[in-house]
Design an enzyme around this catalytic site. Structure first.
Site: not given
Ligand code: PEP
Ligand code: MG
Length: 592
Positions: A300, A336, A435, A458-459, A469, A506
């Site tokens: 990141r 990224r 995502e 995550n997204d 989230r 990821c």
């Molecule tokens: C995700 O969205 O899963 C991701 C890995 O990116 P971030 O957590 O930085 O949004």
């Molecule tokens: Mg993300």
């Protein structure tokens, strides 16, 4: 009777001790007016307080840099910037001169106005910024009202678990880890500035504990478990025993993990897995290497922009990217591009307040609109490709056009580098983070334009389930084992295989034992997790046969509910792994 409350795990560790409630809030400011003859002296008093606050913050920043490092020290930049902001300074002076308010009242009003403006955006990251604003407001007002400094409240007295509605970065860095057994707050998330500092200082912490300050009192005994995000108030003998044992087991487990870091990430029957690390800053690269990472699956880059007053230069970025590439010779290093907006706002972009920032001007959308920010980043990454297998990952892509546009930009920047005689490796890979449901559903089309996919669960979970989230209140609903999420991951994996491109995951799901088991079962053999989780995940991978995972995934794909999905996985994994030692919200280990 003990009381148990679950919140968000923000800093690891288990501690026992008495509660001390921190009531540091912004002090009450009496409404007082002044005579004309006092105007100049009040203006002068305001400037004195401002100058003093600046000096104090610089001292705190310097101390933080010495103790914790320069990145942590940067956390104070937003407050220092606010102290130079003409909107703050002129606005306060105007209230003193035109409304004849005392310096304290005028400053308070001005800050409340800004606060109201920010609150209206209703955006979680702004809550972090609001936290900085409150920190600053409290400091300046205390000076003007002749009250003790905020930090005075934290350090002294017997060791205790600090409980607060919210906490600020400057309070956190002034805590003595010897005296601060743990932190438990009602507000905040893992990305709050104070939480980042607590992690650096090794203080166990839990955030998002709704109504906590009303549930406890000074001196009450408590247990904080920062690994699972729990506080136990007034624990009985049994609770103490359970958490003591947990502490011992986690320590044993960590010793074991160090040995595992040296082993290969392969299933029992020899299926290799590319187990890579997620990094938030370049300095984590060597920790990832020590923990056995086979490259970086997600680097990141927001650390280069968030809380900064100016855009990062190409040279500085190149150095950062190169540092990570050098740590992983002959391994993939996936960088990224800036994932700004949502909960990450750099000051210099002056991003407009939005009603729904996670659905707003975010990530690739910002970069494609602000090429003066994006081009230097692309150039810096291209230059880093000369130092290893450096790949580019684009966040929040929904449309093929976005990828096509980035390819055009890359090709222009490649031409420039060639013209300038600057080396880069032209065979680098360009991929996207899948995502959003849009990207997952349209994966076949996107695959024709990408060299790899990385699924950002995550997204993906947040957008699929329409569950924020970062909202602690909704954390029970934020479930990556929801059938709709599992099916999308399956679909993306199938598409990638058919297109012959790599697919990895990821998001945090990859760091969950059941998640890793599921993903391998869905034929995803590249996982990227936060570096501390690497050995845990490797241990899981080494504990089962790929066919068993596939069978469990097949059943999970047909399961009607999240609970049924989880059951299929628990059953499939069987006794292969002791789930009770794992961190993470979905861990089945949480003591009852
Ligand atoms: C995700 O969205 O899963 C991701 C890995 O990116 P971030 O957590 O930085 O949004
Ligand atoms: Mg993300």
């Amino acid at each position: 009777m003990s009381t148990v409350r679950d919140g968000l795990p923000v800093s690891e560790g288990i501690s026992f001790g008495p509660v001390r409630i921190l009531r540091w809030g912004v002090p009450d400011v009496p409404h007082e007016t002044i005579g004309e003859e006092q105007i100049e002296s009040e203006v002068a008093r305001f400037h004195e307080a401002r100058d003093w606050a600046q000096r104090r913050l610089l001292e705190i920043q310097e101390g933080t840099e010495e103790r914790l490092g320069s990145l942590e020290a940067r956390i104070f930049e937003p407050q220092l910037l606010m102290l130079e902001d003409t909107e703050v300074l002129e606005g306060t002076e105007r209230y003193i001169r035109e409304n004849r308010l005392t310096a304290a009242r005028a400053f308070h009003w001005r800050m409340l106005e800004l606060q109201a403006l920010w609150v209206r955006t209703a955006n979680p990251m702004v809550l972090d910024r609001l936290n900085d604003l409150e920190d600053l407001m409290s400091r300046v007002l205390r000076r003007l009202l002749g009250l003790p400094e905020p930090g005075d409240m934290t350090g002294n007295g017997d060791p205790a678990i600090l409980v607060a509605r919210n906490i600020t970065p400057s309070l956190t860095v002034q805590m003595d880890p010897e005296h601060t057994l743990g932190i438990a707050t009602e507000q905040g998330t893992r990305t709050s500035h104070w939480a980042i500092l607590a992690r650096s200082m090794g203080i166990p912490a839990v955030a998002g504990l709704v109504d906590l300050t009303g549930l406890t009192e000074d001196g009450e005994q408590a247990i904080v478990d920062g690994r699972i995000g729990r506080i136990v108030l007034n624990p009985d003998e049994r609770d103490r025993r359970v958490y003591q044992q947990r502490k011992v087991r986690i320590r044993e487990w960590e010793d074991e993990l160090a040995a595992i870091a040296r082993l290969d990430a392969v299933t029992l029957d020899g299926q290799p897995v590319a187990l890579r690390a997620n990094l938030d800053i370049p300095a984590e690269a060597h920790r990832a290497v020590e923990h056995g990472a086979e490259g970086v699956g997600l680097f990141r880059t927001e650390f280069l922009v968030v809380g900064r007053s100016s855009m990062p230069q190409e040279e500085e970025q190149y150095e950062a990217y190169r540092q990570v590439a050098d740590a992983f010779p002959n391994r993939a290093v996936v960088i990224r591009t800036f994932d700004l907006g949502g909960d990450k706002f750099p000051m210099f972009l002056h991003m407009p307040a939005e009603e729904n920032p996670f659905l707003g001007w975010r990530a690739i959308r910002v970069c494609l609109d602000r090429l003066e920010l994006f081009r230097p980043q692309l150039r810096a990454i291209l230059r880093a490709t000369a130092h290893g297998d450096v790949r580019i990952l684009l966040p929040l892509v929904n449309d093929v056009e976005e990828v096509v546009r980035v390819r055009e930009l890359l090709s222009e920047e490649e031409d420039r580098l060639r013209r300038d005689g600057i080396p880069f490796h032209s065979g680098y890979k360009l991929g996207i983070l899948v995502e959003t449901p849009a990207a997952a559903l349209d994966a076949a089309e996107l695959a024709r334009h990408c060299d790899f996919f990385s699924i950002g669960t995550n997204d993906l979970v947040q957008y699929t389930l329409a569950v924020d989230r970062t909202n602690a209140r909704l954390s029970n609903l934020y479930n990556p084992f929801h059938p709709s999420v599992v099916r999308q991951i399956h679909q993306v994996s199938r598409v990638a295989r058919a297109a012959g491109i790599e697919v990895s995951v990821c998001g945090e799901l990859a760091a969950n034992p059941l998640g890793a088991f599921l993903l391998l079962g869905l034929d995803i053999t590249a996982l990227s997790v936060a570096w501390p989780s690497l050995p845990e995940v490797k241990k899981v991978i080494r504990s089962f046969r790929i066919e068993v995972a596939r069978e469990a995934a097949r059943k999970a794909l047909a399961a009607p509910t999240s609970a049924a999905v989880t059951s299929c996985l628990v059953e499939g994994l069987g006794d292969a792994v002791d789930l009770s030692a794992f961190s993470g919200r979905w861990s089945l280990s949480i003591p009852s």
